[in-house]
Design a protein around this motif. Sequence first.
Motif, PDB file in Angstrom:
ATOM      1  N   PRO A 109      12.558  46.003  85.171  1.00 15.28           N
ATOM      2  CA  PRO A 109      11.947  44.748  85.623  1.00 15.28           C
ATOM      3  C   PRO A 109      12.495  43.541  84.858  1.00 15.28           C
ATOM      4  CG  PRO A 109      10.452  45.923  84.188  1.00 15.28           C
ATOM      5  CD  PRO A 109      11.621  46.841  84.405  1.00 15.28           C
ATOM      6  N   PHE A 110      12.385  42.382  85.459  1.00 13.04           N
ATOM      7  CA  PHE A 110      12.780  41.138  84.805  1.00 13.04           C
ATOM      8  C   PHE A 110      11.664  40.633  83.899  1.00 13.04           C
ATOM      9  CE2 PHE A 110      15.773  40.817  88.397  1.00 13.04           C
ATOM     10  CZ  PHE A 110      16.912  40.381  87.744  1.00 13.04           C
ATOM     11  N   VAL A 111      12.074  39.951  82.825  1.00 10.20           N
ATOM     12  CA  VAL A 111      11.147  39.188  81.995  1.00 10.20           C
ATOM     13  C   VAL A 111      11.776  37.827  81.742  1.00 10.20           C
ATOM     14  CG1 VAL A 111      10.128  41.214  80.866  1.00 10.20           C
ATOM     15  CG2 VAL A 111      12.117  40.082  79.831  1.00 10.20           C
ATOM     16  N   VAL A 112      10.946  36.890  81.308  1.00 12.97           N
ATOM     17  CA  VAL A 112      11.431  35.556  80.948  1.00 12.97           C
ATOM     18  C   VAL A 112      11.382  35.426  79.438  1.00 12.97           C
ATOM     19  CG1 VAL A 112      11.097  33.071  81.222  1.00 12.97           C
ATOM     20  CG2 VAL A 112      10.545  34.623  83.113  1.00 12.97           C
ATOM     21  N   ALA A 113      12.512  35.065  78.833  1.00  8.97           N
ATOM     22  CA  ALA A 113      12.608  34.895  77.383  1.00  8.97           C
ATOM     23  C   ALA A 113      12.621  33.403  77.036  1.00  8.97           C
ATOM     24  CB  ALA A 113      13.861  35.568  76.853  1.00  8.97           C
ATOM     25  N   ILE A 114      11.803  33.042  76.047  1.00 10.20           N
ATOM     26  CA  ILE A 114      11.667  31.651  75.622  1.00 10.20           C
ATOM     27  C   ILE A 114      11.602  31.620  74.098  1.00 10.20           C
ATOM     28  CG2 ILE A 114      10.291  29.529  75.856  1.00 10.20           C
ATOM     29  CD1 ILE A 114       8.910  30.811  78.260  1.00 10.20           C
ATOM     30  N   ALA A 115      12.199  30.613  73.492  1.00  8.57           N
ATOM     31  CA  ALA A 115      12.095  30.443  72.030  1.00  8.57           C
ATOM     32  C   ALA A 115      10.630  30.326  71.644  1.00  8.57           C
ATOM     33  CB  ALA A 115      12.857  29.204  71.588  1.00  8.57           C
ATOM     34  N   ALA A 116      10.257  31.012  70.585  1.00 12.39           N
ATOM     35  CA  ALA A 116       8.851  31.051  70.178  1.00 12.39           C
ATOM     36  C   ALA A 116       8.262  29.658  69.986  1.00 12.39           C
ATOM     37  CB  ALA A 116       8.716  31.868  68.890  1.00 12.39           C
ATOM     38  N   GLU A 117       9.055  28.736  69.450  1.00 11.71           N
ATOM     39  CA  GLU A 117       8.522  27.394  69.167  1.00 11.71           C
ATOM     40  C   GLU A 117       8.272  26.585  70.432  1.00 11.71           C
ATOM     41  OE1 GLU A 117      11.413  24.430  67.588  1.00 11.71           O
ATOM     42  OE2 GLU A 117      12.767  26.166  67.473  1.00 11.71           O
ATOM     43  N   ALA A 143      20.982  33.960  73.023  1.00  8.82           N
ATOM     44  CA  ALA A 143      21.233  33.246  71.765  1.00  8.82           C
ATOM     45  C   ALA A 143      20.962  31.756  71.929  1.00  8.82           C
ATOM     46  CB  ALA A 143      22.675  33.473  71.318  1.00  8.82           C
ATOM     47  N   ILE A 144      21.347  31.202  73.071  1.00  6.84           N
ATOM     48  CA  ILE A 144      21.099  29.779  73.335  1.00  6.84           C
ATOM     49  C   ILE A 144      19.606  29.527  73.516  1.00  6.84           C
ATOM     50  CG2 ILE A 144      21.422  27.977  75.078  1.00  6.84           C
ATOM     51  CD1 ILE A 144      24.295  29.066  75.398  1.00  6.84           C
ATOM     52  N   ALA A 145      18.934  30.424  74.240  1.00  2.00           N
ATOM     53  CA  ALA A 145      17.494  30.261  74.448  1.00  2.00           C
ATOM     54  C   ALA A 145      16.737  30.267  73.125  1.00  2.00           C
ATOM     55  CB  ALA A 145      16.969  31.375  75.354  1.00  2.00           C
ATOM     56  N   ALA A 146      17.193  31.086  72.179  1.00  2.00           N
ATOM     57  CA  ALA A 146      16.512  31.179  70.879  1.00  2.00           C
ATOM     58  C   ALA A 146      16.624  29.886  70.074  1.00  2.00           C
ATOM     59  CB  ALA A 146      17.097  32.347  70.076  1.00  2.00           C
ATOM     60  N   ARG A 147      17.608  29.030  70.416  1.00  2.00           N
ATOM     61  CA  ARG A 147      17.856  27.816  69.642  1.00  2.00           C
ATOM     62  C   ARG A 147      17.559  26.533  70.416  1.00  2.00           C
ATOM     63  NH1 ARG A 147      21.171  31.825  68.253  1.00  2.00           N
ATOM     64  NH2 ARG A 147      21.824  32.072  66.080  1.00  2.00           N
ATOM     65  N   THR A 148      17.097  26.672  71.661  1.00  2.00           N
ATOM     66  CA  THR A 148      16.824  25.495  72.499  1.00  2.00           C
ATOM     67  C   THR A 148      15.508  25.711  73.238  1.00  2.00           C
ATOM     68  OG1 THR A 148      17.935  26.403  74.461  1.00  2.00           O
ATOM     69  CG2 THR A 148      19.320  25.229  72.874  1.00  2.00           C
ATOM     70  N   ASP A 149      15.246  24.835  74.207  1.00  2.00           N
ATOM     71  CA  ASP A 149      14.054  24.999  75.042  1.00  2.00           C
ATOM     72  C   ASP A 149      14.391  25.633  76.392  1.00  2.00           C
ATOM     73  OD1 ASP A 149      15.471  22.918  76.151  1.00  2.00           O
ATOM     74  OD2 ASP A 149      13.723  21.630  76.483  1.00  2.00           O
ATOM     75  N   LEU A 150      15.614  26.176  76.529  1.00  2.00           N
ATOM     76  CA  LEU A 150      16.031  26.777  77.784  1.00  2.00           C
ATOM     77  C   LEU A 150      15.379  28.157  77.991  1.00  2.00           C
ATOM     78  CD1 LEU A 150      18.180  24.519  77.446  1.00  2.00           C
ATOM     79  CD2 LEU A 150      19.805  26.051  78.562  1.00  2.00           C
ATOM     80  N   ALA A 195      15.884  37.744  82.502  1.00  2.00           N
ATOM     81  CA  ALA A 195      16.840  38.837  82.289  1.00  2.00           C
ATOM     82  C   ALA A 195      16.129  40.185  82.337  1.00  2.00           C
ATOM     83  CB  ALA A 195      17.534  38.655  80.937  1.00  2.00           C
ATOM     84  N   PRO A 196      16.897  41.285  82.458  1.00  2.00           N
ATOM     85  CA  PRO A 196      16.287  42.620  82.478  1.00  2.00           C
ATOM     86  C   PRO A 196      15.538  42.927  81.180  1.00  2.00           C
ATOM     87  CG  PRO A 196      18.530  42.713  83.304  1.00  2.00           C
ATOM     88  CD  PRO A 196      18.343  41.347  82.724  1.00  2.00           C
ATOM     89  N   ARG A 197      14.374  43.553  81.312  1.00  2.00           N
ATOM     90  CA  ARG A 197      13.506  43.772  80.155  1.00  2.00           C
ATOM     91  C   ARG A 197      14.143  44.629  79.070  1.00  2.00           C
ATOM     92  NH1 ARG A 197       7.642  46.113  81.297  1.00  2.00           N
ATOM     93  NH2 ARG A 197       8.785  48.070  81.598  1.00  2.00           N
ATOM     94  N   SER A 198      14.874  45.680  79.447  1.00  2.00           N
ATOM     95  CA  SER A 198      15.439  46.569  78.428  1.00  2.00           C
ATOM     96  C   SER A 198      16.409  45.821  77.525  1.00  2.00           C
ATOM     97  CB  SER A 198      16.138  47.766  79.083  1.00  2.00           C
ATOM     98  OG  SER A 198      17.166  47.337  79.950  1.00  2.00           O
ATOM     99  N   THR A 247      14.308  43.345  75.298  1.00  2.00           N
ATOM    100  CA  THR A 247      13.574  44.105  74.282  1.00  2.00           C
ATOM    101  C   THR A 247      14.463  44.411  73.083  1.00  2.00           C
ATOM    102  OG1 THR A 247      12.137  45.109  75.942  1.00  2.00           O
ATOM    103  CG2 THR A 247      12.311  46.247  73.825  1.00  2.00           C
ATOM    104  N   GLU A 248      15.727  44.774  73.348  1.00  2.00           N
ATOM    105  CA  GLU A 248      16.667  45.036  72.258  1.00  2.00           C
ATOM    106  C   GLU A 248      16.972  43.761  71.484  1.00  2.00           C
ATOM    107  OE1 GLU A 248      18.005  47.836  71.193  1.00  2.00           O
ATOM    108  OE2 GLU A 248      17.149  49.164  72.716  1.00  2.00           O
ATOM    109  N   TYR A 249      17.149  42.651  72.213  1.00  2.00           N
ATOM    110  CA  TYR A 249      17.616  41.415  71.575  1.00  2.00           C
ATOM    111  C   TYR A 249      16.524  40.726  70.766  1.00  2.00           C
ATOM    112  CZ  TYR A 249      20.548  37.323  70.954  1.00  2.00           C
ATOM    113  OH  TYR A 249      21.308  36.333  70.397  1.00  2.00           O
ATOM    114  N   VAL A 250      15.275  40.760  71.236  1.00  2.00           N
ATOM    115  CA  VAL A 250      14.221  39.998  70.543  1.00  2.00           C
ATOM    116  C   VAL A 250      13.879  40.579  69.177  1.00  2.00           C
ATOM    117  CG1 VAL A 250      13.189  39.158  72.679  1.00  2.00           C
ATOM    118  CG2 VAL A 250      12.371  41.296  71.683  1.00  2.00           C
ATOM    119  N   ARG A 251      14.384  41.768  68.884  1.00  2.00           N
ATOM    120  CA  ARG A 251      14.185  42.312  67.537  1.00  2.00           C
ATOM    121  C   ARG A 251      14.883  41.472  66.479  1.00  2.00           C
ATOM    122  NH1 ARG A 251      15.570  48.705  68.789  1.00  2.00           N
ATOM    123  NH2 ARG A 251      13.927  49.050  70.351  1.00  2.00           N
TER     124      ARG A 251
END
Length: 315
Positions: A181-189, A243-250, A254-257, A260-264
């Motif tokens: 399944p898809f999930v939406v990833a957003i920078a925590a801040e 990587a860009i999403a983690a540093r911006t507001d974008l 993307a696929p959940r699997s 899940t690996e990347y957000v660690r």
Amino acid sequence: MKLIVVMSAMNLVHTSGIDLGHLRVLDVLLRTHSTVRAARELGLTQSAISHALRRLRAALGDPLFVRVGRKLAPTERVLALRGPLAEALAAVGRVFQAGEGFAPATLKASFRIIAADYAELVVLPRLLTALACEAPGIDVVTQIVGDAVEDVVQRGEADLALGASFSERGGLMLRPLLRDPFVVAIAAEHAPGRLTLERYLAARHVLVAPRALPGGVVDNHLASLGRARRVVLRTPCFQTALAIAARTDLLVTAPRSLVTEYVRHAPLVTFAPPLELPEVRFGLLYAASRQDDVAHKWLRERVAALFPTKPQRRR
């Protein structure tokens, strides 16, 4: 049919004075377009490759390759032989392997896998760990070929492809592995308390297009609703997008699997998409001519063993 292919190859060997080693050289030259790279892959000297090429040219009555810059460009004659040559080599290999026990631990081979970074991150860490224990002589080379995946696999220029959205056609086999399944990833801040459709559409997005095709699952679905989102970056790489999403507001959908690996390792949080999206159907694509190739079949089964027996939704 397979016996005819084998006999045709053996007849060429018998009547022309060339041997199966020469056919293997031709196969590798068709892939690498370089005598240097062919020599390195086959463990031969460059002079041995050149000698084999001279014998092949004499036997087939064609230059086979002409030099264009630093590469060898194949002639029309040798391009027409590519499919039958791959079939013949695979079939001959099956003949000699038929009476032997297959031992992965002693196999020395290099497999070419088409994989976007999504497939690399989900599959390769576990696969390479398994290979180190069970078949340490196997090397893996990954490549990205844009929208030519099916053509490259069909021509035998890659051993298999891992990914989604493959086009099924004659001469290709598709093995489903995972529904993701898809999930939406957003920078925590920048994460909202709740991700509504209006907030999703008002945000700026990264669109990941591994095959460099326009549109995509998300945008096609939004278009069917008469809606659209603001895409400010298109990239073929999921990890770049995250990587860009983690540093911006974008936002990245993307696929959940993969996420899940990347957000660690990144300050990202995930949300369920605020719209109904189909699951990603992740699978393994290979040429039908490799169906009975013992080593190829072992690798396919080893990849499949990393996933549930039946592709299921991960919970």
